[in-house]
Design an enzyme around this catalytic site. Structure first.
Site, PDB file in Angstrom:
ATOM      1  N   ARG A   1       0.699  -1.455   0.053  1.00  7.38           N
ATOM      2  CA  ARG A   1       0.134   0.046   0.016  1.00  7.38           C
ATOM      3  C   ARG A   1       0.982   1.119   0.083  1.00  7.38           C
ATOM      4  NH1 ARG A   1      -4.408  -0.376   5.005  1.00  7.38           N
ATOM      5  NH2 ARG A   1      -5.147   1.681   3.913  1.00  7.38           N
TER       6      ARG A   1
ATOM      7  N   ASN B   1      -6.022   8.771   5.531  1.00  4.83           N
ATOM      8  CA  ASN B   1      -5.812   7.615   6.498  1.00  4.83           C
ATOM      9  C   ASN B   1      -5.783   7.959   8.025  1.00  4.83           C
ATOM     10  OD1 ASN B   1      -3.424   5.899   4.424  1.00  4.83           O
ATOM     11  ND2 ASN B   1      -5.447   5.346   4.669  1.00  4.83           N
TER      12      ASN B   1
HETATM   13  O1  F6P Z   1      -9.253   3.713   4.188  1.00  6.02           O
HETATM   14  C1  F6P Z   1      -8.427   3.401   3.467  1.00  6.02           C
HETATM   15  C2  F6P Z   1      -8.992   2.748   1.957  1.00  6.02           C
HETATM   16  O2  F6P Z   1      -8.127   2.492   1.136  1.00  6.02           O
HETATM   17  C3  F6P Z   1     -10.439   3.450   1.411  1.00  6.02           C
HETATM   18  O3  F6P Z   1     -10.006   4.345   0.642  1.00  6.02           O
HETATM   19  C4  F6P Z   1     -11.077   2.379   0.970  1.00  6.02           C
HETATM   20  O4  F6P Z   1     -12.717   2.867   0.625  1.00  6.02           O
HETATM   21  C5  F6P Z   1     -11.030   1.207   1.933  1.00  6.02           C
HETATM   22  O5  F6P Z   1      -9.776   1.560   2.450  1.00  6.02           O
HETATM   23  C6  F6P Z   1     -11.166  -0.106   1.432  1.00  6.02           C
HETATM   24  O6  F6P Z   1     -11.368  -0.994   2.474  1.00  6.02           O
HETATM   25  P1  F6P Z   1     -12.830  -1.688   2.829  1.00  6.02           P
HETATM   26  O7  F6P Z   1     -13.466  -1.975   1.534  1.00  6.02           O
HETATM   27  O8  F6P Z   1     -12.488  -2.420   3.894  1.00  6.02           O
HETATM   28  O9  F6P Z   1     -13.620  -0.361   3.471  1.00  6.02           O
END
Ligand code: F6P
Length: 415
Positions: A222, A229
């Site tokens: 990532r 974040n």
């Molecule tokens: O929070 C970081 C992130 O990359 C968001 O931009 C994205 O919507 C999310 O994680 C995806 O994770 P999940 O599908 O668990 O919400």
């Protein structure tokens, strides 16, 4: 894009002499099509033989002149085919029939059965006549096969070569009479396509003509921590936080330390600034340019973009619940589902399979879950739930048997 839950059913019948990579290919194809959302399963005649008769048959069992054994082999093949059709009548969408299918009679039988059951048929022939490639295949995969447990290498090699000779004596390559087929010759140097129409057979052909078995690492990470974040907000296009910038430098040191082993590294990012910023020090240290892919952008969270999960639960409680109920298929209003993300990553997977050199992919949580799920062949339902922490690099090395993986959280300097 959601996949139609119903649609044509397919039988993909492998064709090829022993040690041409049929089982490897069938396994990769099963993983790929399952990942794309088609219920796919491979049916292997060799496995059934070992289950029914045990692993002890020597080459004489495969001699076409051995009539008793022929009857047994024919029954094992028919039973395996029955299983495949039964599965297609039930929940299966694509069955892969992993056997040599080297005679016209056998292939006519499969064709007639498919016509009766209204199943589309695609033959996939793997053709190889380079003795060195065949010998390498035999040594790498067959000598350690359950058929040769307890045999020494020389005995196993001699027996397996005799088995191949039996199959060669009756083998007929595909011709136009076989209908819809793809023949991959010389590990993809030549690809012959005949009467291949439609989306699924088209995907299969594209995938197989790019498939390589070269061992080389694929790194997934990532981006470093972003300002969003830090604030617990999803989506957006925010820059890296100071911790995120520190990760970018640490990543460059980590990759740089291995640069001698990585003469042809490629670095792929999304188009979002947090991945570009993360990759920049790596590219600088190694004097290379990254390639940015729109397909690697994070899942589009539509009307929820920029919110925290608490805000979504409060402002869109029905959406929040629906996502919790089926995270794979749930699509954000105006945005995407995990299934949509998988569909757009198809081209990235085909490219990763084609590359023979190491690739570092700097992307996002949902996107990396989907890529990782492909390589380790996770059931699609589990993909949205993979733990994918920040500041961690995953090294994947695809091999003939599966995929080796190593996760490493990179130690960051104290702030
Ligand atoms: O929070 C970081 C992130 O990359 C968001 O931009 C994205 O919507 C999310 O994680 C995806 O994770 P999940 O599908 O668990 O919400």
């Amino acid at each position: 894009m959601s996949l139609p839950r119903r649609g044509r059913k397919y039988m993909i019948a492998m064709v090829g002499l022993p040690a041409r990579g049929k089982t490897f290919t069938a396994r990769k194809l099963t993983g790929y099509l399952s990942w794309l959302g088609y219920a796919t399963r491979s049916f292997n005649v060799g496995e059934r033989r070992r289950q029914v008769l045990g692993p002890g048959q020597d080459h004489a069992f495969f001699d076409p002149a051995n009539l008793d054994a022929n009857v047994q082999r024919e029954a094992l093949t028919d039973d395996t085919l029955d299983d495949a059709f039964l599965w297609l009548q039930q929940e299966g969408r694509i069955a892969i029939f992993d056997a040599t299918n080297g005679t016209r009679e056998r292939r006519s039988k499969i064709r007639e059965r498919c016509a009766r059951e209204d199943v589309d048929l695609l033959f996939v022939e793997l053709f190889e006549d380079d003795p060195k490639v065949i010998e390498d295949n035999v040594r790498e995969t067959k000598v350690s096969s359950p058929d040769y447990v307890g045999s020494d290498t020389a005995t196993a090699l001699r027996d397996f070569r005799a088995r191949i000779a039996h199959y060669e004596s009756v083998y007929r390559t595909l011709t136009d009479e076989d209908g819809c087929f793809v023949r991959i010759e010389g590990r993809g140097r030549t690809v012959v396509i005949h009467e291949v129409h439609g989306w699924v057979p088209g995907r299969v052909v594209l995938f197989l003509s790019n498939l390589q078995v070269t061992r080389r690492p694929i790194w997934l990470t990532r981006h470093g921590e972003s300002e969003f974040n830090q604030a617990g907000r999803i989506g957006g296009d925010s820059p890296l936080s100071p911790r995120g910038l520190a990760y970018a430098r640490t990543l460059a040191e980590h990759v740089g330390a291995q640069s001698e082993d990585l003469p042809d590294l490629d670095v792929w990012t999304s188009t979002l600034q947090r991945t570009l910023q993360t990759a920049a020090p790596v590219c600088e240290a190694m004097a290379l340019e990254s390639g940015d892919w729109k397909a690697l952008d994070e899942i589009d969270s539509g009307v929820c973009d920029g919110m925290t999960y608490e805000e979504i639960a409060e402002r869109h409680p029905d959406e929040f619940r629906a996502r919790g109920d089926d995270k794979l298929r749930y699509r954000y209003p105006g945005g995407e589902s995990y299934q949509d993300v998988i569909q757009r990553l198809d081209r990235v997977i085909v490219e990763l399979e084609r590359y023979r050199t190491p690739v570092l992919v700097v992307a996002h949580r949902a996107v990396l879950r989907a890529l990782y799920g492909y390589f380790v062949q996770l059931p699609p339902e589990r993909v949205p739930h993979v733990d994918m922490p920040l500041h961690t690099i995953i090294e994947l090395t695809p091999t003939a048997y599966g995929c080796r993986q190593e996760w490493r959280e990179l130690a960051m300097p104290e702030a």
